[in-house]
Design an enzyme around this catalytic site. Structure first.
Site, PDB file in Angstrom:
ATOM      1  N   CYS A   4       0.954  -1.396  -0.006  1.00  0.00           N
ATOM      2  CA  CYS A   4       0.191   0.101   0.024  1.00  0.00           C
ATOM      3  C   CYS A   4       1.103   1.117   0.053  1.00  0.00           C
ATOM      4  CB  CYS A   4      -0.950  -0.051   0.949  1.00  0.00           C
ATOM      5  SG  CYS A   4      -1.802   1.344   1.401  1.00  0.00           S
ATOM      6  N   CYS A   7       0.886   3.481   3.127  1.00  0.00           N
ATOM      7  CA  CYS A   7       1.210   2.777   4.279  1.00  0.00           C
ATOM      8  C   CYS A   7       2.890   3.009   4.211  1.00  0.00           C
ATOM      9  CB  CYS A   7       0.790   1.416   4.366  1.00  0.00           C
ATOM     10  SG  CYS A   7      -0.848   1.046   5.113  1.00  0.00           S
ATOM     11  N   ASP A  30      -0.673  16.220  -2.437  1.00  0.00           N
ATOM     12  CA  ASP A  30      -0.801  15.498  -3.489  1.00  0.00           C
ATOM     13  C   ASP A  30       0.257  15.603  -4.499  1.00  0.00           C
ATOM     14  OD1 ASP A  30      -3.579  13.854  -4.635  1.00  0.00           O
ATOM     15  OD2 ASP A  30      -2.081  14.333  -5.945  1.00  0.00           O
ATOM     16  N   GLY A  93     -13.491   6.171  -9.353  1.00  0.00           N
ATOM     17  CA  GLY A  93     -12.301   6.384  -9.898  1.00  0.00           C
ATOM     18  C   GLY A  93     -11.144   6.238  -8.595  1.00  0.00           C
ATOM     19  N   HIS A 100      -8.700   7.962   1.977  1.00  0.00           N
ATOM     20  CA  HIS A 100      -7.947   9.484   2.047  1.00  0.00           C
ATOM     21  C   HIS A 100      -8.913  10.426   1.525  1.00  0.00           C
ATOM     22  CE1 HIS A 100      -7.562   7.692  -2.005  1.00  0.00           C
ATOM     23  NE2 HIS A 100      -7.496   8.929  -2.394  1.00  0.00           N
ATOM     24  N   HIS A 102      -9.322  14.318  -0.214  1.00  0.00           N
ATOM     25  CA  HIS A 102      -8.667  15.218  -0.675  1.00  0.00           C
ATOM     26  C   HIS A 102      -8.925  16.793  -0.157  1.00  0.00           C
ATOM     27  CE1 HIS A 102      -7.350  12.567  -4.368  1.00  0.00           C
ATOM     28  NE2 HIS A 102      -8.346  11.907  -3.846  1.00  0.00           N
TER      29      HIS A 102
HETATM   30  P1  AMP Z   1      -7.825   8.902  -5.896  1.00  0.00           P
HETATM   31  O1  AMP Z   1      -8.123   8.705  -7.191  1.00  0.00           O
HETATM   32  O2  AMP Z   1      -8.954   9.444  -4.683  1.00  0.00           O
HETATM   33  O3  AMP Z   1      -7.511   7.447  -5.095  1.00  0.00           O
HETATM   34  O4  AMP Z   1      -6.749   9.503  -5.587  1.00  0.00           O
HETATM   35  C1  AMP Z   1      -5.054   9.122  -5.419  1.00  0.00           C
HETATM   36  C2  AMP Z   1      -4.508  10.244  -5.302  1.00  0.00           C
HETATM   37  O5  AMP Z   1      -3.045  10.011  -4.547  1.00  0.00           O
HETATM   38  C3  AMP Z   1      -4.112  10.974  -6.343  1.00  0.00           C
HETATM   39  O6  AMP Z   1      -4.595  12.455  -6.687  1.00  0.00           O
HETATM   40  C4  AMP Z   1      -2.472  10.933  -6.763  1.00  0.00           C
HETATM   41  O7  AMP Z   1      -2.022  11.915  -7.511  1.00  0.00           O
HETATM   42  C5  AMP Z   1      -2.108  10.881  -5.429  1.00  0.00           C
HETATM   43  N1  AMP Z   1      -1.062   9.937  -5.029  1.00  0.00           N
HETATM   44  C6  AMP Z   1      -0.560   8.892  -5.521  1.00  0.00           C
HETATM   45  N2  AMP Z   1       0.708   8.655  -5.066  1.00  0.00           N
HETATM   46  C7  AMP Z   1       1.155   9.564  -4.472  1.00  0.00           C
HETATM   47  C8  AMP Z   1       2.476   9.993  -3.707  1.00  0.00           C
HETATM   48  N3  AMP Z   1       3.404   8.942  -3.646  1.00  0.00           N
HETATM   49  N4  AMP Z   1       2.366  11.103  -2.926  1.00  0.00           N
HETATM   50  C9  AMP Z   1       1.335  11.879  -3.107  1.00  0.00           C
HETATM   51  N5  AMP Z   1       0.227  11.637  -3.632  1.00  0.00           N
HETATM   52  C10 AMP Z   1       0.059  10.726  -4.314  1.00  0.00           C
HETATM   53 ZN    ZN Z   2      -2.335   1.379   3.528  1.00  0.00          ZN
END
Ligand code: AMP
Ligand code: ZN
Length: 115
Positions: A4, A7, A30, A93, A100, A102
């Site tokens: 993950c 994690c 992000d 999506g 999480h 946003h």
């Molecule tokens: P979701 O589509 O709601 O699952 O959003 C996942 C979010 O995680 C996206 O906006 C990605 O840009 C962000 N994301 C993925 N990997 C990382 C990372 N290593 N550091 C910061 N943000 C991330």
């Molecule tokens: Zn996790």
């Protein structure tokens, strides 16, 4: 949880630009911002989806929202306002399977919730 990405960020195995951390909650910028302010707030407890939440998680989810208030105050966008979005499952999506929230802001976001 192994494999993950969030994690791994919590464990310090992957770097992140952190804005807040305590024993239960972590917030970081992000990596692919959709607005001038785009911060992700996560519980340190691994919960894959909002549909996995249990009654025992109710306090933790409440704490996430008061933490968002603290972040908005500290980062200076409390007055201007912001939007909080949490995706759940395929139709939303959701890409990262660790819940999480946003925080989006830093500009007028418009009246469409769905882009
Ligand atoms: P979701 O589509 O709601 O699952 O959003 C996942 C979010 O995680 C996206 O906006 C990605 O840009 C962000 N994301 C993925 N990997 C990382 C990372 N290593 N550091 C910061 N943000 C991330
Ligand atoms: Zn996790």
């Amino acid at each position: 949880m192994e494999d993950c990405i969030f994690c791994k960020i919590i464990k310090g195995e992957i770097p992140a630009n952190k804005v807040y951390e305590d024993e239960e909650v972590l917030a970081f910028h992000d990596i692919n911002p959709a607005a001038p302010i785009h911060i992700l707030v996560i519980p340190k407890k691994h919960i894959s989806m909002l549909t996995d939440l249990k009654e025992e998680d109710e306090r933790l989810i409440g704490k996430i929202y008061t933490t968002i208030n603290k972040i908005a105050e500290k980062e200076g966008f409390k007055e201007a306002g912001y939007r909080v979005i949490a995706n759940c499952g395929k139709d939303s999506g959701q890409e990262v399977m660790h819940i999480h929230f946003h925080i989006l802001g830093g500009k007028v976001l418009g009246d469409k919730i769905v882009g």
